[in-house]
Design an enzyme around this catalytic site. Structure first.
Site, PDB file in Angstrom:
ATOM      1  N   HIS A 123       0.706  -1.318  -0.093  1.00 34.43           N
ATOM      2  CA  HIS A 123      -0.116  -0.025   0.098  1.00 34.43           C
ATOM      3  C   HIS A 123       0.890   1.207  -0.111  1.00 34.43           C
ATOM      4  O   HIS A 123       0.289   2.462  -0.163  1.00 34.43           O
ATOM      5  CB  HIS A 123      -1.152  -0.101   1.157  1.00 34.43           C
ATOM      6  CG  HIS A 123      -0.418   0.030   2.456  1.00 34.43           C
ATOM      7  ND1 HIS A 123      -0.072  -0.614   3.357  1.00 34.43           N
ATOM      8  CD2 HIS A 123      -0.071   1.622   3.241  1.00 34.43           C
ATOM      9  CE1 HIS A 123       0.423  -0.081   4.435  1.00 34.43           C
ATOM     10  NE2 HIS A 123       0.459   1.040   4.449  1.00 34.43           N
ATOM     11  N   ASP A 153       0.173  -7.869   1.704  1.00 31.01           N
ATOM     12  CA  ASP A 153       0.631  -6.233   1.609  1.00 31.01           C
ATOM     13  C   ASP A 153       2.186  -5.958   1.746  1.00 31.01           C
ATOM     14  O   ASP A 153       2.543  -5.350   2.448  1.00 31.01           O
ATOM     15  CB  ASP A 153      -0.282  -5.613   2.783  1.00 31.01           C
ATOM     16  CG  ASP A 153      -0.085  -4.029   2.872  1.00 31.01           C
ATOM     17  OD1 ASP A 153       0.211  -3.415   1.818  1.00 31.01           O
ATOM     18  OD2 ASP A 153       0.011  -3.531   3.871  1.00 31.01           O
ATOM     19  N   SER A 226       4.405   2.640   7.936  1.00 30.68           N
ATOM     20  CA  SER A 226       4.210   1.482   6.928  1.00 30.68           C
ATOM     21  C   SER A 226       5.488   1.161   6.214  1.00 30.68           C
ATOM     22  O   SER A 226       5.954   2.151   5.663  1.00 30.68           O
ATOM     23  CB  SER A 226       3.000   2.019   5.921  1.00 30.68           C
ATOM     24  OG  SER A 226       1.870   1.964   6.814  1.00 30.68           O
TER      25      SER A 226
END
Length: 485
Positions: A123, A153, A226
């Site tokens: 992402h 992911d 992230s």
């Protein structure tokens, strides 16, 4: 030394011991300092090891022109122009081209090899037109995407550089609940930020992805973290920070990281094949204790013979599970002699395997334990290893279109051309970024379907593949691609 006076011999022994101790200290200086019970944990070593290998990633998606449908004036039907003098007779819906705004975002990544391979989240990079990586020493590099995996992911990107600082990859299976860890990344664009906490839980499933077995930690993870590193006190990478759980959007004590047991397999597959080789049992399951609780809520009191394991709710026809003899109502308790108590643990283990691998499954059938060997398959029901499409006949590399691109262009499927080399695509005028929607009027939703279309067209009397598709700008195009027999 035996002829020396006793006091000189004693002095020589002291010096020798001192040198020996110094050598010992030097050898062990590279290890994390141990903390005595009851004393504060020293995390400085881990931070020093991790910081140089964690990078800042800037994501840019350029402005695009896309075609959208808009509703005309609802009164258009009353004042319609049947002769078309004023355009659009009868009102209704119209297609218009709109300019999407330029998008920018930031995230983190972890250097895993000195030649520039970097792991991050899918992402963080999905849909990017440009990726800029900034190192801890402020050097900047343009990055390219090697491969992505939406299911876990995870993404693998690369910069052209040498002798980069790397982070040693540790074994996330050895993590213990309560163990100290550091989250390293770039939250809110604050580069090189370190936060500390403990492992709060393992094999946590949140229902966000197809394959989940998160490490839960209370180390602060926020927007921008992230793709960053979760490291142990030895300065080893044990997870890739992926998400936070919060009702406000900011840290509230619940952060989640993808364990290295999953990361290692995904990275290896993306390097070798360009896509992840995912082995499946082809069953649908639920944690046994959750199933028991749900049945009790209905007034039932099921006796499975255990309340630990994976209750099989459905066995898909023709899958590896059915061939192994698994049935609805069975409870899987171990895989390759490794006890499993949660569906997330089973998924994590299977994610380290490839189609064609054999595993032993221990399960309860009518409360009787049985162990059988299972040959794992892929989602298509076979054991073939599928590489990212790179067809000699076409001269291109492809990937299934991302969710972000689907939304941008208003499409529901397609294959994006990632690379064009010498070959039929280039000769036909197709360029990088083109999204194949149909080949010979058949929808192309997977690499396997394109492979089949190419094979069929190349063996026909007229070896031409008629391709329809769309560019990222929204422009639709049609090509006749001549294939060599």
């Amino acid at each position: 030394m035996k002829n020396l006076p006793k006091y000189l011999m004693a002095l020589a022994c002291i010096v020798a011991l001192a040198f020996s101790a110094g050598a010992f200290i030097k050898v062990n200086a590279a290890k994390a300092p141990a903390s005595a019970p009851g004393q504060p944990v020293d995390l400085t070593y881990a931070a020093e090891k991790a910081l140089p290998a964690v990078v800042h990633i800037k994501y840019v998606q350029n402005s695009k022109v896309k075609t959208v449908e808009v509703q005309d004036d609802p009164f258009g039907g009353f004042f319609s122009d049947p002769f078309g003098f004023f355009g659009n007779p009868g009102g209704g819906r119209q297609q218009r081209q709109v300019q999407t705004p330029k998008k920018e975002a930031t995230g983190s990544g972890v250097i895993i090899s000195a030649d520039g391979y970097i792991v991050t989240n899918n992402h963080v990079v999905e849909g990017a037109d440009e990726l800029t990586v900034t190192l801890n020493d402020n050097r900047e590099f343009s990055a390219r995407i090697i491969g992505t995996d939406k299911t876990t992911d995870l993404a693998l990107i690369k910069v052209n550089a040498k002798d980069l600082p790397t982070l040693t990859i540790g074994n996330s299976e050895q993590l213990k609940v309560g163990e100290w860890v550091l989250a390293v990344g770039n939250p809110f664009n604050l580069n090189s930020t370190v936060t500390a906490g403990i492992v709060s839980a393992k094999a946590r499933s949140l229902g966000a992805n197809g394959v989940e077995s998160f490490i839960q930690t209370d180390a602060a993870i926020n927007a921008g973290n992230s793709g960053g590193a979760l490291v142990n006190t030895q300065g080893e990478l044990v997870g890739i920070n992926a998400m936070l759980y919060s009702q406000t959007g900011s840290y509230s004590g619940y952060g989640f990281a993808i364990p290295t047991t999953i990361m290692n397999k995904v990275v290896d597959d993306l390097k070798k094949y360009g896509t992840v080789q995912r082995a499946v049992l082809d069953i649908q399951g639920i944690d046994a204790h959750k199933y028991i609780d749900s049945e009790k809520a209905k007034g039932e009191d099921p006796d499975l013979g255990t309340n630990e394991g994976i209750y099989i709710a459905k066995v898909n026809e023709g899958g590896a599970g059915e061939e192994a003899g698994l049935r609805e109502g069975d409870v899987i308790t171990a895989i390759d002699s490794k006890k499993v108590t949660k569906m997330a643990e089973l998924q994590e283990y299977l994610n380290s395997k490839r189609p064609g691998d054999k595993v032993s499954i221990t399960y309860l059938h009518n409360k009787k334990s049985t162990t059988k060997t299972v040959t794992l398959k892929n989602s298509q029901g076979n054991t073939q290893v599928v590489k990212a499409a790179d067809f000699d006949l076409l001269g291109g590399t492809y990937r299934e279109v991302t969710e972000a691109t689907k939304q941008e262009l208003g499409i529901s499927y397609g294959l994006e051309v990632m690379k064009v080399s010498d070959g039929a695509l280039k000769d036909a005028g197709i360029s990088k970024g083109f999204i194949i929607l149909k080949a010979d009027d058949e929808p192309i939703k997977s690499i396997e379907q394109l492979q089949k279309a190419v094979k069929t067209a190349s063996t026909s009397r007229e070896p031409v593949l008629y391709i329809k598709g769309i560019y990222p700008t929204g422009k639709r195009a049609y090509y006749a691609v001549e294939l060599a027999k």
